[in-house]
Design a protein around this motif. Structure first.
Motif, PDB file in Angstrom:
ATOM      1  N   MET A   1     -69.925 -87.374  27.231  1.00  8.83           N
ATOM      2  CA  MET A   1     -69.239 -86.771  26.085  1.00  8.83           C
ATOM      3  C   MET A   1     -68.924 -85.301  26.329  1.00  8.83           C
ATOM      4  O   MET A   1     -67.839 -84.817  25.965  1.00  8.83           O
ATOM      5  CB  MET A   1     -70.072 -86.964  24.824  1.00  8.83           C
ATOM      6  CG  MET A   1     -70.121 -88.416  24.366  1.00  8.83           C
ATOM      7  SD  MET A   1     -71.224 -88.719  22.944  1.00  8.83           S
ATOM      8  CE  MET A   1     -70.396 -87.779  21.649  1.00  8.83           C
ATOM      9  N   ASN A   2     -69.837 -84.568  26.948  1.00  3.97           N
ATOM     10  CA  ASN A   2     -69.579 -83.153  27.230  1.00  3.97           C
ATOM     11  C   ASN A   2     -68.437 -82.982  28.224  1.00  3.97           C
ATOM     12  O   ASN A   2     -67.610 -82.067  28.091  1.00  3.97           O
ATOM     13  CB  ASN A   2     -70.843 -82.481  27.756  1.00  3.97           C
ATOM     14  CG  ASN A   2     -71.878 -82.240  26.667  1.00  3.97           C
ATOM     15  OD1 ASN A   2     -71.574 -82.348  25.479  1.00  3.97           O
ATOM     16  ND2 ASN A   2     -73.098 -81.934  27.060  1.00  3.97           N
TER      17      ASN A   2
ATOM     18  N   HIS B   1     -72.454 -81.015  23.048  1.00  2.00           N
ATOM     19  CA  HIS B   1     -71.516 -80.010  22.548  1.00  2.00           C
ATOM     20  C   HIS B   1     -71.429 -80.112  21.030  1.00  2.00           C
ATOM     21  O   HIS B   1     -71.180 -81.203  20.488  1.00  2.00           O
ATOM     22  CB  HIS B   1     -70.127 -80.223  23.167  1.00  2.00           C
ATOM     23  CG  HIS B   1     -69.211 -79.062  22.983  1.00  2.00           C
ATOM     24  ND1 HIS B   1     -68.709 -78.681  21.753  1.00  2.00           N
ATOM     25  CD2 HIS B   1     -68.712 -78.155  23.872  1.00  2.00           C
ATOM     26  CE1 HIS B   1     -67.947 -77.622  21.885  1.00  2.00           C
ATOM     27  NE2 HIS B   1     -67.911 -77.281  23.162  1.00  2.00           N
ATOM     28  N   PRO B   2     -71.608 -78.999  20.308  1.00  2.00           N
ATOM     29  CA  PRO B   2     -71.613 -79.070  18.835  1.00  2.00           C
ATOM     30  C   PRO B   2     -70.263 -79.426  18.235  1.00  2.00           C
ATOM     31  O   PRO B   2     -70.187 -79.826  17.070  1.00  2.00           O
ATOM     32  CB  PRO B   2     -72.022 -77.645  18.428  1.00  2.00           C
ATOM     33  CG  PRO B   2     -71.644 -76.780  19.593  1.00  2.00           C
ATOM     34  CD  PRO B   2     -71.869 -77.638  20.808  1.00  2.00           C
ATOM     35  N   GLY B   3     -69.189 -79.345  19.020  1.00  2.00           N
ATOM     36  CA  GLY B   3     -67.870 -79.675  18.515  1.00  2.00           C
ATOM     37  C   GLY B   3     -67.722 -81.114  18.059  1.00  2.00           C
ATOM     38  O   GLY B   3     -66.819 -81.432  17.269  1.00  2.00           O
TER      39      GLY B   3
ATOM     40  N   ASN C   1     -62.164 -81.990  28.554  1.00  2.00           N
ATOM     41  CA  ASN C   1     -60.812 -82.510  28.782  1.00  2.00           C
ATOM     42  C   ASN C   1     -59.904 -82.338  27.569  1.00  2.00           C
ATOM     43  O   ASN C   1     -58.673 -82.347  27.707  1.00  2.00           O
ATOM     44  CB  ASN C   1     -60.863 -83.993  29.154  1.00  2.00           C
ATOM     45  CG  ASN C   1     -61.369 -84.230  30.565  1.00  2.00           C
ATOM     46  OD1 ASN C   1     -61.331 -83.339  31.401  1.00  2.00           O
ATOM     47  ND2 ASN C   1     -61.844 -85.428  30.827  1.00  2.00           N
ATOM     48  N   LEU C   2     -60.478 -82.170  26.373  1.00  2.00           N
ATOM     49  CA  LEU C   2     -59.659 -82.011  25.179  1.00  2.00           C
ATOM     50  C   LEU C   2     -58.748 -80.792  25.272  1.00  2.00           C
ATOM     51  O   LEU C   2     -57.638 -80.785  24.733  1.00  2.00           O
ATOM     52  CB  LEU C   2     -60.550 -81.898  23.934  1.00  2.00           C
ATOM     53  CG  LEU C   2     -61.211 -83.187  23.454  1.00  2.00           C
ATOM     54  CD1 LEU C   2     -62.262 -82.901  22.393  1.00  2.00           C
ATOM     55  CD2 LEU C   2     -60.169 -84.167  22.919  1.00  2.00           C
TER      56      LEU C   2
ATOM     57  N   LEU D   1     -59.088 -87.130  19.893  1.00  2.00           N
ATOM     58  CA  LEU D   1     -60.466 -87.540  19.656  1.00  2.00           C
ATOM     59  C   LEU D   1     -60.576 -88.361  18.380  1.00  2.00           C
ATOM     60  O   LEU D   1     -60.046 -87.975  17.328  1.00  2.00           O
ATOM     61  CB  LEU D   1     -61.361 -86.301  19.535  1.00  2.00           C
ATOM     62  CG  LEU D   1     -62.818 -86.523  19.096  1.00  2.00           C
ATOM     63  CD1 LEU D   1     -63.581 -87.326  20.138  1.00  2.00           C
ATOM     64  CD2 LEU D   1     -63.502 -85.178  18.849  1.00  2.00           C
ATOM     65  N   PHE D   2     -61.283 -89.509  18.480  1.00  2.00           N
ATOM     66  CA  PHE D   2     -61.613 -90.326  17.312  1.00  2.00           C
ATOM     67  C   PHE D   2     -63.100 -90.640  17.351  1.00  2.00           C
ATOM     68  O   PHE D   2     -63.645 -90.969  18.400  1.00  2.00           O
ATOM     69  CB  PHE D   2     -60.810 -91.634  17.310  1.00  2.00           C
ATOM     70  CG  PHE D   2     -59.353 -91.448  17.006  1.00  2.00           C
ATOM     71  CD1 PHE D   2     -58.879 -91.595  15.708  1.00  2.00           C
ATOM     72  CD2 PHE D   2     -58.457 -91.103  18.011  1.00  2.00           C
ATOM     73  CE1 PHE D   2     -57.536 -91.414  15.424  1.00  2.00           C
ATOM     74  CE2 PHE D   2     -57.114 -90.919  17.733  1.00  2.00           C
ATOM     75  CZ  PHE D   2     -56.645 -91.074  16.436  1.00  2.00           C
ATOM     76  N   ARG D   3     -63.737 -90.538  16.175  1.00  3.93           N
ATOM     77  CA  ARG D   3     -65.163 -90.850  16.070  1.00  3.93           C
ATOM     78  C   ARG D   3     -65.351 -92.202  15.382  1.00  3.93           C
ATOM     79  O   ARG D   3     -64.706 -92.504  14.377  1.00  3.93           O
ATOM     80  CB  ARG D   3     -65.895 -89.764  15.280  1.00  3.93           C
ATOM     81  CG  ARG D   3     -65.787 -88.365  15.855  1.00  3.93           C
ATOM     82  CD  ARG D   3     -66.778 -87.384  15.229  1.00  3.93           C
ATOM     83  NE  ARG D   3     -67.112 -87.696  13.843  1.00  3.93           N
ATOM     84  CZ  ARG D   3     -68.221 -87.270  13.236  1.00  3.93           C
ATOM     85  NH1 ARG D   3     -69.094 -86.521  13.883  1.00  3.93           N
ATOM     86  NH2 ARG D   3     -68.451 -87.573  11.972  1.00  3.93           N
TER      87      ARG D   3
END
Length: 303
Positions: A182-183, A295-297, A188-189, A197-199
């Protein structure tokens, strides 16, 4: 994709799965060779795709695949027992996009290829993520009940019995492995202009809105009535019943053992369900690891 392209991909896949594991060479060399072949397969698929959906294992990808498949089945009158899988539905009706679903086992070893593809051929890239604590727990049951020996081998996964907490704490397969993935993709974002990005948790909260966003990325304005119908079709309990009945001709939606609920693909849909498997002290350690490393994002915390 031409017939020669399909033959080339099939040959690389067969070599990787059926031949490499049994060659008389050191384990590391066999793994490196298998992963190199996987990279060739994945880069070829990516180059032939209209869109790419990237996720770690057990992040809700099958649920999303079922919803997208159902939408295109209804939209174009396609067989209801076939899932969207690369060019499978595209071969029946070219209006369906070629979608590359990947856990990034191969292309991820060459991140430059992702960035080059994003700029040179601006197809949409979708990053689907889920709380890594829930991911790691679900992956444990995937490893325990659904994986073949070949899959365990090529992914360098544990052999033999280990506890769910030990699995969670192993760097190469547990929570830290999910966080590392994930980090890397969070970085890459900013580098890939077409990456969105989708959660999983947002999809669960408002599947109609989020699925419509994804369909727009894949091309065209979706029929919202049809989107609502698709979301209702893909409700968890309905998916589990279809898996039990074997309605879909795809191993992705088949239980490892029909008598074992933990072997089903549609096993649980509970957000924060990882807490059900650990003591209070173990949950504290897991939450601290996530707070320190992720990453907190992404917006995942211990609360």
């Amino acid at each position: 994709m031409t017939i020669l392209d399909r033959i080339s991909l099939a040959t690389a896949k067969a070599t990787r799965k059926k031949l490499i594991p049994f060659l008389p060479m050191a384990k590391k060399k066999k793994l490196d060779t298998a992963r190199w072949l996987r990279g060739i397969e994945d880069r070829a698929r990516l180059d032939m795709s209209d869109a790419a959906i990237v996720s770690y294992e057990k992040s809700g990808r099958t649920w999303l695949r079922v919803m997208l498949s159902r939408y295109y089945q209804l939209q174009y009158g396609l067989p209801s027992d076939r899932l969207l899988n690369f060019d499978r539905l595209h071969r029946i009706n070219p209006a369906v996009p070629v979608v590359f679903f990947t856990h990034d086992r191969g292309v991820g070893r060459n991140a430059i290829h992702w960035e080059r593809k994003s700029r040179a051929d601006p197809i949409p890239f979708i990053l689907l993520v889920r709380d890594p604590r829930d991911v790691a727990v679900s992956y444990y049951f995937q490893w325990l009940y659904r994986m073949s020996d070949a899959e365990r081998w090529v992914n360098d996964l544990p052999v033999g019995d280990i506890s769910i907490f030990d699995f969670m704490m192993r760097k190469n397969v547990g929570l830290l492995a999910v966080i590392h993935f994930m980090n890397r993709w969070y970085g890459n974002l900013s580098r890939m202009p077409n990456l969105r990005l989708f959660r999983y948790e947002d999809l669960r909260a408002d599947a109609v809105t989020e699925l419509a966003k994804i369909l727009r990325l894949l091309g065209g304005e979706p029929d919202m009535g049809r989107v609502e119908e698709v979301v209702a079709y893909a409700e968890f309990e309905k998916m589990k019943k279809r898996e039990q009945a074997g309605e879909v001709k795809d191993s992705r939606l088949a239980p490892g053992d029909p008598e074992n609920p933990d072997s089903y693909k549609a096993r649980r849909a509970k957000i924060g369900g990882y807490r059900d498997y650990f003591s209070e002290e173990e949950v504290r350690q897991i939450d601290m690891m996530l707070e320190d490393a992720l990453h907190p994002g992404y917006g995942y915390g211990s609360g």
